[in-house]
Scaffold this active site. Structure first.
Site, PDB file in Angstrom:
ATOM      1  N   GLU A 438      62.391 -43.085  10.267  1.00 58.97           N
ATOM      2  CA  GLU A 438      61.694 -42.480   9.131  1.00 58.97           C
ATOM      3  C   GLU A 438      60.279 -42.071   9.511  1.00 58.97           C
ATOM      4  OE1 GLU A 438      64.045 -45.423   5.986  1.00 58.97           O
ATOM      5  OE2 GLU A 438      61.906 -45.706   6.415  1.00 58.97           O
ATOM      6  N   GLU A 634      70.213 -39.485   1.299  1.00 60.01           N
ATOM      7  CA  GLU A 634      71.209 -40.474   1.671  1.00 60.01           C
ATOM      8  C   GLU A 634      70.950 -41.727   0.855  1.00 60.01           C
ATOM      9  OE1 GLU A 634      69.782 -42.844   5.565  1.00 60.01           O
ATOM     10  OE2 GLU A 634      70.125 -40.712   5.919  1.00 60.01           O
TER      11      GLU A 634
END
Length: 701
Positions: A438, A634
């Protein structure tokens, strides 16, 4: 008596009966020891009807009999029940109640995925439903909404619980909120002093429970007089006549019909350990069977991590793609599409990690002699989860910079699987940019003691970061600013406990603004450099960057947890606009994973964290959509129930968006045995159809 009990409550499981008998016996023994004589009144739906009356030896209780009359509206009187008879009735009502509770608990455990203890009672059921509906239930029973503007009730007081998420109550449409500001925030810092751009807030989903819906109950009119109240726990009106409650159950709430809505592709994330450390495909036969089942319900494809620590494990530029080639061949034969992740971080130690995949061995060797290649906190603790952004342009990796290492890895992948790119099998490549892949600093490492909802710590104390900070301070003309804040607390601090993040704290001062601007700009520069090389390596293929929602402390002025993670997003500044502009520059997709899309919100258990995943999610989405950046998503947590899927659908395909925008794709986390269970898989199949805009037959919750 046993015969009468069976007539009253019917048959049940032997274990439940034994537990109920033991509990009632314990209560009877306690009553006899304490000599209690009060009358217990149980309010139940029709519980008093048909209860048999038992007579016994009352001589020993004669001195306790009550002769006084109880007044009624009609002026008549009814003598109170004798203690022994009332005790028998109470015992039967209690057993009846426990039998009903046992059946409720069995149903919730089997169908609702509720984690209830074996000897749970109706209070546990109500508490579980209330927490799912967005309320906070303390151990003493005190109940209050977790996101309202009102203050928390004082200890010892009680509040009524709203309806569960399975029985929805329509909520009012909130007024448009300011960017970065949650309507529920109350602080000494007034938000209305900040001039900020308005954002689109969607019409609330009927599947979201509004914590602002007040509890309603009618005042007591008199004994024997009909009363009506809105019973939110049941979801409909309830009449009360002579202490007997008659429930008028509403019809099931119709779901939104997604037939004819835009087609949103659905992918399924493969297990983390599908490829082992030897770069071999694990259990291919079982995986093939599962993929065939997924193909049968028309999923679009799968997503898989391509781990740097596996492929380039032993030596620089020595790549081994053998296991991935076998996996991709299997996917091609099933005519599924691929989304791949360039995973430049380690796996293990985070939520959901069930395998351990470290960084390449040769990188670890370099780290032992030069630990400054890893992120470092104020205390000097190193985090080997990923490489520090401070070495993006430093040739410390055996003659290469970090971005050169990333580019060589991506170029090797592109060459190895060139035919899959040309045939359109690989549709998107997500590029890892930090911990967990991330775009953020590793400000909340569990291995260093962080626990939710701590604010985390700044990660800028390796020698390369400090050199960059010194240079920035000199350019600004204040060389004494070349240091991190010394009053920013520790990993598990709260904003008001620190001098830097508290209301009116140092983050608003000249030095604070300088430091935060530099800290967040390093993040933006990193994504700019890496995506520019990814665009070159994967020319003609969609690339993406993953952004995780740091939603705790979002309702405070400083947004402390976001600041330590690298998002300069206090209440008077949009910290996501620069990131969205960088993604737009490189034609990248924003992959946003947020707990707002799911049924489990951690802030329910931590109301003091002032979290707002919904507000954060829509700020990020608006920042992306304002510059026409596609948004994918997601799931952050597994989901198997219809309510959760409905919330995802309402977010992926906003009903009230004036521009008709929707998500680019959705990836389900993750393929595992629980997804393949019959009931769960049927719900998932239904969810996929609705994501594809197909009609389904049963449009009721």
């Amino acid at each position: 008596m046993a015969t009468d009990m069976q007539k009253l409550i019917g048959t049940s499981e032997e274990d439940d009966e034994e537990e109920m008998d033991m509990d009632v016996k314990e209560e009877d023994d306690e009553d006899e020891e304490n000599g209690e004589k009060h009358i217990s009144k149980q309010v139940m739906v029709g519980a008093d009807a048909g209860v048999p009356t038992f007579s016994g030896n009352n001589s020993q209780f004669q001195h306790h009999q009550l002769q006084e009359q109880v007044g009624t509206p009609g002026g008549g009187g009814v003598r109170r029940c004798r203690p022994l008879e009332e005790k028998e009735r109470t015992k039967l009502r209690e057993r009846h109640r426990r039998a009903i509770t046992a059946r409720i608990l069995a149903g919730l455990r089997r169908h609702g995925n509720y984690n209830l203890r074996v000897r749970a009672d109706i209070n546990d059921v109500i508490a579980a439903l209330a927490r799912e509906a967005g309320w906070v239930v303390l151990p003493d029973g005190t109940t209050f909404p977790s996101r309202t503007q009102g203050s928390r009730p004082a200890a010892g007081t009680s509040a009524m619980v709203t309806s569960s998420s399975s029985l929805m109550v329509p909520q009012q449409t909130p007024p448009p909120a300011l960017r970065g500001v949650s309507p529920g925030f109350c602080s000494s810092v007034e938000y209305n002093t900040c001039q900020m751009k308005g954002v689109f807030i969607p019409t609330p989903s009927p599947y979201d429970i509004s914590p602002s819906v007040p509890s309603q109950t009618s005042a007591l009119v008199g004994d024997g007089v009909k009363q009506t109240e809105s019973h939110l726990l049941i979801g409909g009106p309830m009449d009360t006549v002579n202490d007997k409650q008659i429930v008028d159950m509403p019809p099931k709430l119709p779901e939104r019909d997604f037939a004819g809505t835009p087609y949103v592709p659905v992918y399924v994330m493969l297990p983390l350990g599908v490829i082992n450390m030897k770069c071999e495909l694990v259990d291919p036969d079982s995986l093939l069977k599962q993929l065939r089942v997924l193909k049968a319900i028309n999923i679009d494809g799968v997503m898989v991590d391509c781990w740097w620590g596996i492929v380039e494990a032993n030596a620089p530029q020595d790549y081994n793609w053998s296991g991935y080639r076998k996996l991709f061949q299997m996917v091609c034969e099933l005519k599924l599409k691929l989304q791949v992740v360039m995973s430049f971080h380690e796996c293990g130690g985070n939520v959901g990690d069930d395998v351990c995949i470290p960084l390449p061995h040769w990188v670890a060797e370099i780290g032992r002699s030069n630990p400054d290649i890893f992120f470092t906190d104020r205390e000097g603790r190193r985090n080997p989860e990923c490489l520090s952004w401070g070495i993006d342009k430093e040739r410390v990796l055996r003659g290469r910079t970090a971005v050169e290492v990333y580019f060589d890895y991506m170029r090797s992948f592109r060459v190895e699987f060139d035919e899959l790119f040309r045939d359109g099998i690989i549709l998107m490549v997500e590029v890892g940019l930090g911990p967990c892949g991330e775009l953020r600093y590793p400000s909340c490492p569990v291995k260093h003691g962080w626990r939710y909802p701590g604010i985390g710590e700044f990660q800028c104390y390796d020698q390369y970061f400090l050199k960059s900070l010194r240079k920035a301070a000199e350019v600004r003309g204040h060389s004494f600013w070349a240091k991190g804040p010394d009053n920013a607390g520790s990993y598990n601090s709260q904003p008001h406990e620190t001098g830097f993040f508290c209301d009116g704290g140092d983050y608003t001062g000249y030095y604070g603004r300088f430091f935060l601007n530099w800290y967040s700009q390093v993040l933006v520069d990193h994504v700019d450099r890496v995506l520019s090389l990814a665009k070159l390596a994967f020319e003609g293929t969609c690339i993406a960057a993953k952004l995780s929602g740091i939603h705790w402390w979002y309702k405070t002025a400083s947004h402390a947890a976001e600041l330590t993670a690298g998002f300069n997003n206090p209440c008077n500044r949009d910290g996501y606009a620069a990131i969205a502009a960088t993604l737009k520059k490189h034609g990248a997709v924003l992959n946003f994973a947020s707990s707002e899309l799911h049924t489990l919100d951690r802030h329910e258990d931590f109301p003091e964290a002032l979290a707002d995943p919904v507000g954060l999610a829509w700020q990020v989405l608006n920042a992306a959509w304002d510059v026409c950046v596609p948004v994918a998503s997601e799931s952050a947590l597994p989901c198997h129930d219809r309510i959760g899927y409905n919330k995802i659908l309402d977010t992926v395909k906003p009903l009230s968006d004036p521009d008709g925008r929707h998500f680019f794709s959705f990836t389900y986390l993750r393929l595992d045995p629980s997804l393949m269970e019959r009931q769960n898989f049927m719900e998932f199949e239904r969810f996929v159809k609705r994501m594809h805009g197909e009609a389904v037959l049963d449009l009721q919750v």
